[in-house]
Design a protein around this motif. Structure first.
Motif, PDB file in Angstrom:
ATOM      1  N   THR A 114       0.539  -1.133   0.108  1.00  0.00           N
ATOM      2  CA  THR A 114      -0.371  -0.303  -0.022  1.00  0.00           C
ATOM      3  C   THR A 114       0.963   1.329   0.281  1.00  0.00           C
ATOM      4  O   THR A 114       0.820   2.407  -0.805  1.00  0.00           O
ATOM      5  N   GLY A 115       2.045   1.014   0.321  1.00  0.00           N
ATOM      6  CA  GLY A 115       3.036   2.233   0.725  1.00  0.00           C
ATOM      7  C   GLY A 115       1.717   3.872   1.302  1.00  0.00           C
ATOM      8  O   GLY A 115       2.632   4.298   1.290  1.00  0.00           O
ATOM      9  N   ARG A 116       1.266   3.288   2.740  1.00  0.00           N
ATOM     10  CA  ARG A 116       0.766   3.937   3.182  1.00  0.00           C
ATOM     11  C   ARG A 116       1.090   3.450   5.009  1.00  0.00           C
ATOM     12  O   ARG A 116       1.089   1.788   5.468  1.00  0.00           O
ATOM     13  N   PRO A 117       1.232   4.479   6.238  1.00  0.00           N
ATOM     14  CA  PRO A 117       1.046   3.981   7.152  1.00  0.00           C
ATOM     15  C   PRO A 117       0.085   2.733   7.693  1.00  0.00           C
ATOM     16  O   PRO A 117      -1.143   3.407   6.957  1.00  0.00           O
ATOM     17  N   MET A 118      -0.347   2.826   9.193  1.00  0.00           N
ATOM     18  CA  MET A 118      -1.332   1.782   9.102  1.00  0.00           C
ATOM     19  C   MET A 118      -1.412   1.811  10.584  1.00  0.00           C
ATOM     20  O   MET A 118      -0.781   2.474  11.371  1.00  0.00           O
ATOM     21  N   SER A 119      -3.231   2.255  10.656  1.00  0.00           N
ATOM     22  CA  SER A 119      -2.956   2.396  12.396  1.00  0.00           C
ATOM     23  C   SER A 119      -2.904   1.375  13.404  1.00  0.00           C
ATOM     24  O   SER A 119      -1.835   0.066  13.108  1.00  0.00           O
ATOM     25  N   LYS A 120      -2.698   1.355  14.496  1.00  0.00           N
ATOM     26  CA  LYS A 120      -1.750   0.361  15.199  1.00  0.00           C
ATOM     27  C   LYS A 120      -2.036  -1.131  15.596  1.00  0.00           C
ATOM     28  O   LYS A 120      -1.303  -1.871  15.747  1.00  0.00           O
ATOM     29  N   ASN A 121      -3.666  -1.938  15.109  1.00  0.00           N
ATOM     30  CA  ASN A 121      -4.026  -2.565  15.428  1.00  0.00           C
ATOM     31  C   ASN A 121      -4.560  -2.989  14.153  1.00  0.00           C
ATOM     32  O   ASN A 121      -5.253  -4.165  13.914  1.00  0.00           O
ATOM     33  N   ALA A 122      -4.048  -2.939  12.874  1.00  0.00           N
ATOM     34  CA  ALA A 122      -5.476  -3.066  11.516  1.00  0.00           C
ATOM     35  C   ALA A 122      -4.839  -3.754  10.916  1.00  0.00           C
ATOM     36  O   ALA A 122      -5.242  -5.112  10.348  1.00  0.00           O
ATOM     37  N   ASP A 123      -3.984  -4.249  11.820  1.00  0.00           N
ATOM     38  CA  ASP A 123      -3.020  -5.389  11.133  1.00  0.00           C
ATOM     39  C   ASP A 123      -3.637  -6.795  11.478  1.00  0.00           C
ATOM     40  O   ASP A 123      -3.830  -7.412  10.783  1.00  0.00           O
ATOM     41  N   ILE A 124      -3.911  -6.391  12.266  1.00  0.00           N
ATOM     42  CA  ILE A 124      -4.807  -7.509  12.975  1.00  0.00           C
ATOM     43  C   ILE A 124      -6.312  -7.437  12.498  1.00  0.00           C
ATOM     44  O   ILE A 124      -6.518  -9.034  12.262  1.00  0.00           O
ATOM     45  N   MET A 125      -6.695  -6.649  12.341  1.00  0.00           N
ATOM     46  CA  MET A 125      -8.127  -6.906  11.714  1.00  0.00           C
ATOM     47  C   MET A 125      -8.002  -7.313  10.127  1.00  0.00           C
ATOM     48  O   MET A 125      -8.645  -7.583   9.550  1.00  0.00           O
ATOM     49  N   ILE A 126      -7.069  -7.142   9.178  1.00  0.00           N
ATOM     50  CA  ILE A 126      -6.349  -7.706   8.073  1.00  0.00           C
ATOM     51  C   ILE A 126      -6.611  -9.414   8.058  1.00  0.00           C
ATOM     52  O   ILE A 126      -7.137  -9.930   7.632  1.00  0.00           O
ATOM     53  N   PHE A 127      -5.728  -9.356   8.946  1.00  0.00           N
ATOM     54  CA  PHE A 127      -5.448 -10.949   9.534  1.00  0.00           C
ATOM     55  C   PHE A 127      -5.984 -11.717   9.589  1.00  0.00           C
ATOM     56  O   PHE A 127      -7.052 -12.863   9.036  1.00  0.00           O
TER      57      PHE A 127
END
Length: 76
Positions: free
Chosen positions: A19-32
């Motif tokens: 994406t080349g964009r910053p992520m919020s703290k727990n966005a990776d958890i939601m994506i997973f």
């Protein structure tokens, strides 16, 4: 901090690279979690399709047949 069941740093790194964009703290958890729900639905639908076709197990053909419908359900 509780142990994670997936490589959190790798997921963050992969998402940021694509994406080349910053992520919020727990966005990776939601994506997973969304990814695991997608895979669960894909396997469930492929199993139903395989059973209807008379196959003994889930085949690549049954996964390909249900892939687009499942992707449509999860498209944001």
């Amino acid at each position: 901090m509780p142990p994670t069941l997936y490589p959190r740093a790798q997921v963050k790194k992969t998402i940021k690279a694509h994406t080349g964009r910053p992520m919020s703290k727990n966005a990776d958890i939601m994506i997973f979690l969304n990814y695991t729900l997608f895979l669960q639905e894909l396997v469930r639908e492929a199993a139903i399709r395989s059973k209807q076709a008379g196959d003994r197990g889930i085949t690549a053909k049954s996964v390909r047949k249900v892939r687009n419908n499942v992707l449509r359900k999860f498209k944001a």
